[in-house]
Design a protein around this motif. Sequence first.
Motif, PDB file in Angstrom:
ATOM      1  N   SER A   6       5.666  50.739 118.545  1.00  0.00           N
ATOM      2  CA  SER A   6       6.802  50.048 119.138  1.00  0.00           C
ATOM      3  C   SER A   6       6.906  50.308 120.629  1.00  0.00           C
ATOM      4  O   SER A   6       7.465  49.505 121.372  1.00  0.00           O
ATOM      5  CB  SER A   6       8.101  50.482 118.438  1.00  0.00           C
ATOM      6  OG  SER A   6       8.083  50.096 117.079  1.00  0.00           O
ATOM      7  N   ALA A 139      11.843  58.593 111.363  1.00  0.00           N
ATOM      8  CA  ALA A 139      12.241  57.266 110.878  1.00  0.00           C
ATOM      9  C   ALA A 139      13.306  56.615 111.756  1.00  0.00           C
ATOM     10  O   ALA A 139      13.239  55.417 112.041  1.00  0.00           O
ATOM     11  CB  ALA A 139      12.746  57.357 109.435  1.00  0.00           C
ATOM     12  N   MET A 140      14.317  57.392 112.191  1.00  0.00           N
ATOM     13  CA  MET A 140      15.420  56.795 112.945  1.00  0.00           C
ATOM     14  C   MET A 140      14.959  56.134 114.242  1.00  0.00           C
ATOM     15  O   MET A 140      15.280  54.964 114.488  1.00  0.00           O
ATOM     16  CB  MET A 140      16.496  57.842 113.221  1.00  0.00           C
ATOM     17  CG  MET A 140      17.700  57.291 113.987  1.00  0.00           C
ATOM     18  SD  MET A 140      18.486  55.889 113.150  1.00  0.00           S
ATOM     19  CE  MET A 140      19.238  56.729 111.750  1.00  0.00           C
ATOM     20  N   MET A 142      12.068  55.077 114.889  1.00  0.00           N
ATOM     21  CA  MET A 142      11.205  53.955 114.504  1.00  0.00           C
ATOM     22  C   MET A 142      12.033  52.697 114.263  1.00  0.00           C
ATOM     23  O   MET A 142      11.720  51.621 114.780  1.00  0.00           O
ATOM     24  CB  MET A 142      10.422  54.306 113.243  1.00  0.00           C
ATOM     25  CG  MET A 142       9.557  53.158 112.717  1.00  0.00           C
ATOM     26  SD  MET A 142       9.061  53.361 110.990  1.00  0.00           S
ATOM     27  CE  MET A 142      10.602  52.985 110.142  1.00  0.00           C
ATOM     28  N   TRP A 143      13.104  52.820 113.473  1.00  0.00           N
ATOM     29  CA  TRP A 143      13.924  51.644 113.173  1.00  0.00           C
ATOM     30  C   TRP A 143      14.579  51.089 114.430  1.00  0.00           C
ATOM     31  O   TRP A 143      14.677  49.871 114.604  1.00  0.00           O
ATOM     32  CB  TRP A 143      14.978  51.992 112.120  1.00  0.00           C
ATOM     33  CG  TRP A 143      14.410  52.177 110.754  1.00  0.00           C
ATOM     34  CD1 TRP A 143      14.372  53.331 110.014  1.00  0.00           C
ATOM     35  CD2 TRP A 143      13.758  51.172 109.952  1.00  0.00           C
ATOM     36  NE1 TRP A 143      13.750  53.120 108.816  1.00  0.00           N
ATOM     37  CE2 TRP A 143      13.368  51.798 108.745  1.00  0.00           C
ATOM     38  CE3 TRP A 143      13.483  49.824 110.137  1.00  0.00           C
ATOM     39  CZ2 TRP A 143      12.708  51.108 107.731  1.00  0.00           C
ATOM     40  CZ3 TRP A 143      12.819  49.138 109.131  1.00  0.00           C
ATOM     41  CH2 TRP A 143      12.439  49.772 107.946  1.00  0.00           C
ATOM     42  N   ILE A 144      15.032  51.975 115.287  1.00  0.00           N
ATOM     43  CA  ILE A 144      15.655  51.520 116.530  1.00  0.00           C
ATOM     44  C   ILE A 144      14.647  50.772 117.393  1.00  0.00           C
ATOM     45  O   ILE A 144      14.954  49.710 117.972  1.00  0.00           O
ATOM     46  CB  ILE A 144      16.250  52.724 117.289  1.00  0.00           C
ATOM     47  CG1 ILE A 144      17.489  53.233 116.552  1.00  0.00           C
ATOM     48  CG2 ILE A 144      16.592  52.346 118.729  1.00  0.00           C
ATOM     49  CD1 ILE A 144      18.064  54.502 117.126  1.00  0.00           C
ATOM     50  N   ILE A 146      11.962  49.203 116.346  1.00  0.00           N
ATOM     51  CA  ILE A 146      11.652  47.924 115.695  1.00  0.00           C
ATOM     52  C   ILE A 146      12.712  46.885 116.033  1.00  0.00           C
ATOM     53  O   ILE A 146      12.395  45.730 116.369  1.00  0.00           O
ATOM     54  CB  ILE A 146      11.527  48.119 114.173  1.00  0.00           C
ATOM     55  CG1 ILE A 146      10.228  48.862 113.832  1.00  0.00           C
ATOM     56  CG2 ILE A 146      11.548  46.771 113.445  1.00  0.00           C
ATOM     57  CD1 ILE A 146      10.086  49.231 112.375  1.00  0.00           C
ATOM     58  N   VAL A 147      13.988  47.292 115.976  1.00  0.00           N
ATOM     59  CA  VAL A 147      15.076  46.364 116.328  1.00  0.00           C
ATOM     60  C   VAL A 147      14.940  45.903 117.770  1.00  0.00           C
ATOM     61  O   VAL A 147      15.080  44.708 118.080  1.00  0.00           O
ATOM     62  CB  VAL A 147      16.442  47.044 116.095  1.00  0.00           C
ATOM     63  CG1 VAL A 147      17.570  46.208 116.708  1.00  0.00           C
ATOM     64  CG2 VAL A 147      16.696  47.246 114.608  1.00  0.00           C
ATOM     65  N   GLN A 185      17.587  49.723 123.121  1.00  0.00           N
ATOM     66  CA  GLN A 185      17.112  50.842 122.306  1.00  0.00           C
ATOM     67  C   GLN A 185      17.744  52.160 122.743  1.00  0.00           C
ATOM     68  O   GLN A 185      18.053  53.028 121.909  1.00  0.00           O
ATOM     69  CB  GLN A 185      15.589  50.920 122.314  1.00  0.00           C
ATOM     70  CG  GLN A 185      14.941  51.390 123.580  1.00  0.00           C
ATOM     71  CD  GLN A 185      13.425  51.453 123.483  1.00  0.00           C
ATOM     72  OE1 GLN A 185      12.829  51.000 122.507  1.00  0.00           O
ATOM     73  NE2 GLN A 185      12.782  52.008 124.494  1.00  0.00           N
TER      74      GLN A 185
END
Length: 425
Positions: A6, A139-140, A142-144, A146-147, A185
């Motif tokens: 990302s 993980a956290m 990563m998701w941010i 991706i968004v 982000q």
Amino acid sequence: MMGQLSTIVMGFADTLMVGQHSTSELAAAGFVNNTMALLLVSGMGFSYGLTPVVGALLGEGRVHAIAGKLRNDLVACSAVGLLLMLLAGCLLAALPWLGQPEELLPLMRSYLLVLMLSLLPQMAFNAYKQFSDGVKDTAMPMWIMIVSNIANVLGNWLLIYGHWGLPELGLLGAGLATLLSRLLQLALMVGVFHFTSHYEPYRHDFPKSHINRADQWELQRLGWPVALQIGMETASFSFSAIYVGWLGANALAAHQVVMSISQFFFMLYYGLSAAVAVQVSYYRGKGELEETRKVAASGVQLCWLIALCQGIPLFLLRNKIGFLFTPSPDVAALVALTIIPFLFFQFGDAMQSTYANALRGMACVKAMVWIAFVAYIVISLPLGYLFGFVCGWGLFGVWMAFPFGLTTAGLLYYKEFRKDTAVKR
């Protein structure tokens, strides 16, 4: 791996979508993204100094000391972000003297200026991300990320092509979308850390912590060698973009396409290698040094497997890949030719990435600087000029230098890691 991907997907998306808008904008994006990558990746390397510190504290059970390290790293990373903006400004001023095609300079200036503004929020986000990685919560962020990358693609679609009544800004629109996505982000990461229960055990100690000289020195001591190491590696690619600009706009456009693919591969390796750094630092904190060798060996084996699984289809589809980025058959033909030396260095790249991160997890970063200097500055850059211009191999020759530099780095990092773990044991 998703988190590391990302980091560079914004530039990858810019390249992919700008190339469909115009070949000249693709060439301009190629030069700017390659030179800005030097600053962006060096800054990211500096922020990596926090991960072994946090990982070791976690392994020792000193959880309450972690928030103070994050607070000090936010200050350190913000200062580095301002320094990177200053360097980007110097690059902006120096554009007319770098020998690039004259018709591309106006496109380069506006794009570079907007990307320069995004460096500070990116560095602040890096501090939070490395803290999360250090506490084994990959993980956290990563998701941010991706968004934010989804937001960047949407912003590209709106601003490059001028949809929904917005102006058609082309390459400048791609830069604006990247800036807004990096601000998003950072805002999301700040919100999660300071206003949710997710990081409650660490946030509780955050207001009590102070900016202090000891923590700042520790972060600077660990951060700058990694920044220099990864910066010199990136420099071997970024400075090669100057070489390639002497070959014309088509070569520069093809170089950017293969660089985007290369960054994609590298971030997969580096994502897995970042997990190696986290685990190595954790076992170092627990005093289980034999486990650090097992982690590093497993990491390099998995990276080699990734290289094999990606390299085979890339080789088979090399004549078609260029057309994903541009309709130009000349650029696509150069891409197909350059894919060959690119595939040559994948196993060396995977090895150097893994063992560099293993050394980072051991907090042994000084030797990485001289190894990077030898491999990338002494070997790779001169060979690129020799093969590309003295031997007359053009873009193919510039890329043929990279297997020598990356493989040398991988072997030397491996040797240093084995020596360091043997001494400590």
